[in-house]
Design an enzyme around this catalytic site. Structure first.
Site, short mmCIF file in Angstrom:
data_model
loop_
_atom_site.label_atom_id
_atom_site.label_comp_id
_atom_site.label_asym_id
_atom_site.label_seq_id
_atom_site.Cartn_x
_atom_site.Cartn_y
_atom_site.Cartn_z
N SER A 56 -23.82 30.65 0.77
CA SER A 56 -23.30 31.76 -0.03
C SER A 56 -23.49 33.10 0.69
O SER A 56 -24.50 33.33 1.37
CB SER A 56 -24.02 31.81 -1.37
OG SER A 56 -23.76 33.04 -2.00
N THR A 86 -22.78 30.58 -10.23
CA THR A 86 -21.50 30.18 -9.66
C THR A 86 -21.22 28.72 -9.98
O THR A 86 -21.93 28.11 -10.78
CB THR A 86 -21.44 30.54 -8.15
OG1 THR A 86 -20.10 30.31 -7.70
CG2 THR A 86 -22.40 29.73 -7.32
N LYS A 105 -20.80 28.00 -14.48
CA LYS A 105 -20.39 29.24 -15.15
C LYS A 105 -20.14 29.08 -16.66
O LYS A 105 -20.26 30.04 -17.42
CB LYS A 105 -19.13 29.81 -14.50
CG LYS A 105 -19.37 30.42 -13.14
CD LYS A 105 -18.11 31.11 -12.64
CE LYS A 105 -18.32 31.66 -11.25
NZ LYS A 105 -17.14 32.40 -10.77
N ARG A 123 -0.03 24.12 -12.42
CA ARG A 123 0.37 22.71 -12.40
C ARG A 123 0.33 22.14 -13.82
O ARG A 123 1.22 21.42 -14.23
CB ARG A 123 -0.62 21.97 -11.48
CG ARG A 123 -0.42 20.49 -11.37
CD ARG A 123 -1.42 19.91 -10.39
NE ARG A 123 -2.82 20.14 -10.79
CZ ARG A 123 -3.87 19.71 -10.10
NH1 ARG A 123 -3.71 19.07 -8.96
NH2 ARG A 123 -5.09 19.96 -10.52
N TYR A 176 -11.56 33.29 0.10
CA TYR A 176 -11.97 34.09 1.26
C TYR A 176 -12.48 33.21 2.40
O TYR A 176 -12.94 33.72 3.42
CB TYR A 176 -12.97 35.18 0.88
CG TYR A 176 -14.16 34.68 0.12
CD1 TYR A 176 -14.15 34.71 -1.27
CD2 TYR A 176 -15.26 34.17 0.77
CE1 TYR A 176 -15.23 34.24 -1.99
CE2 TYR A 176 -16.34 33.71 0.07
CZ TYR A 176 -16.33 33.74 -1.31
OH TYR A 176 -17.40 33.27 -2.03
N GLY A 231 -9.23 38.15 -0.27
CA GLY A 231 -10.14 37.66 -1.31
C GLY A 231 -11.58 38.15 -1.24
O GLY A 231 -12.26 38.21 -2.26
P1 ATR Z 1 -12.10 28.18 -11.11
O1 ATR Z 1 -12.81 28.07 -12.41
O2 ATR Z 1 -13.00 28.40 -9.94
O3 ATR Z 1 -10.95 29.13 -11.13
P2 ATR Z 1 -10.96 25.58 -11.70
O4 ATR Z 1 -11.29 25.70 -13.12
O5 ATR Z 1 -11.36 24.33 -11.02
O6 ATR Z 1 -11.51 26.73 -10.78
O7 ATR Z 1 -9.39 25.81 -11.58
C1 ATR Z 1 -8.71 25.41 -10.52
C2 ATR Z 1 -7.26 25.86 -10.60
O8 ATR Z 1 -6.66 25.35 -9.43
C3 ATR Z 1 -6.48 25.26 -11.77
O9 ATR Z 1 -5.46 26.15 -12.13
C4 ATR Z 1 -5.89 23.99 -11.15
O10 ATR Z 1 -4.70 23.54 -11.77
P3 ATR Z 1 -4.76 22.57 -13.05
O11 ATR Z 1 -5.02 23.44 -14.24
O12 ATR Z 1 -3.42 21.92 -13.08
O13 ATR Z 1 -5.86 21.58 -12.78
C5 ATR Z 1 -5.57 24.50 -9.78
N1 ATR Z 1 -5.49 23.42 -8.79
C6 ATR Z 1 -6.52 22.80 -8.18
N2 ATR Z 1 -6.06 21.87 -7.32
C7 ATR Z 1 -4.69 21.93 -7.36
C8 ATR Z 1 -3.63 21.26 -6.69
N3 ATR Z 1 -3.87 20.33 -5.76
N4 ATR Z 1 -2.36 21.57 -7.00
C9 ATR Z 1 -2.10 22.53 -7.93
N5 ATR Z 1 -3.04 23.21 -8.60
C10 ATR Z 1 -4.33 22.93 -8.32
#
Ligand code: ATR
Length: 281
Positions: A15, A63, A67, A155, A224, A245
């Site tokens: 980190s 983190t 969270k 997605r 980042y 980022g």
């Molecule tokens: P954080 O809390 O750190 O923002 P997260 O809750 O894991 O991370 O969210 C990840 C985001 O990345 C979500 O929007 C996820 O989409 P889904 O809601 O459909 O799961 C998106 N994401 C992660 N991997 C993906 C992939 N291979 N293709 C498209 N979207 C992806």
């Protein structure tokens, strides 16, 4: 006064937060420490937190992947963090733990520092990719600034819809599929990539391929590592402006440090220094 600060999460050995907060401590003239307190998912979270409580910290960051989980162990929750549903900063005061979320605000402050002109027209059209914790904070931060058109592309439709509920009559939010976003991307003034797609080691991946953009648009990626994601590099080729980022990382930390110490430490050249560290990784 000796400030005892730290970070919980997993994995966090690499980190950059200790580097940032040690600089803040030095600049503030305060004595203190910022320790890495890695909690493996194999350990009992509750027991680990008990140990941390006994160590008498003044504050700590939280983190991934804790969270949301941390909320169950707090004595109080800031309104902003409650709405976002995630905590990245805990203030420990008189034996009580109070949770805050500085991510979204950190993003907004970093954006304003780098692209103040975006804030001159609150009708600027904004598109957020992703609907995870970071997207919640950023959506809410931009909404609080008065922006009126904030769309979300994800997605999974239902997760994006859950964020849009945070909106109100003053904000219009359409939910887009990734294909729809790709088709309409050149109608946006600000595009923010908040998913984990394109993060090291999968640096060839991108949430959508960018071929053309409005030349006046600003494109952010909150990843980042690497600093130059494929998403940002594609955007740069079209002539759009790009927003890195690591700036969000710096400004969310600045606000966390202010919550712990009541001191706002200027970022000065830390932006460039952090960029150099990241470019060397
Ligand atoms: P954080 O809390 O750190 O923002 P997260 O809750 O894991 O991370 O969210 C990840 C985001 O990345 C979500 O929007 C996820 O989409 P889904 O809601 O459909 O799961 C998106 N994401 C992660 N991997 C993906 C992939 N291979 N293709 C498209 N979207 C992806």
């Amino acid at each position: 006064m000796h400030m005892k600060l730290g970070l919980i999460g997993f994995p966090i050995k690499h980190s950059l937060s200790p580097w940032i907060h040690n600089q803040f401590l030095e600049k503030s003239g305060m004595k203190g420490t910022y320790s890495i307190m890695e909690i493996s998912p194999d350990n009992t979270f509750e027991q680990e937190l008990e140990r941390i409580k006994e160590s008498g910290l003044d504050g700590f960051n939280v983190t991934v992947p804790y969270k949301k989980q941390i909320i169950n162990y707090l004595d109080d929750l800031d309104k902003n963090a409650e709405i976002i549903g995630a905590v990245n900063t805990v203030v420990c005061k008189n034996g009580k733990w109070i949770g805050y979320n500085t991510d979204g605000i950190g993003y907004v402050i970093a954006l304003r520092k780098n692209f103040p002109e975006i804030f001159h027209d609150k009708k600027n059209r904004i598109l957020i990719f992703g609907a995870g914790g970071a997207a919640y904070g950023i959506y809410y931060g931009l909404k609080s600034e008065g922006f009126t058109q904030i769309d979300i592309a994800n997605r999974t439709h239902s997760s994006a819809k859950a964020i849009a509920i945070l909106g109100d009559n003053n904000v219009e939010t359409s939910i887009l599929s990734l294909d729809e976003a790709q088709e309409s991307i050149n109608s946006y003034n600000l595009i923010i990539q908040t998913t984990s797609v394109g993060m090291k080691p999968n640096t060839e991946d991108t949430i959508i391929p960018i071929k053309s953009l409005n030349q006046k648009s600003v494109v952010s990626d909150i990843i980042y590592q690497p600093l130059n994601t494929r998403f940002l590099m594609d955007a740069k080729k079209t002539g759009a402006s790009i927003h890195y980022g690591h700036t969000m990382l710096l400004y969310q930390a600045q606000y966390a440090f202010e919550l712990w110490t009541n001191k706002k430490i200027p970022i000065d050249n830390m932006d460039q220094q952090l960029k150099t560290i990241l470019e060397g990784r």
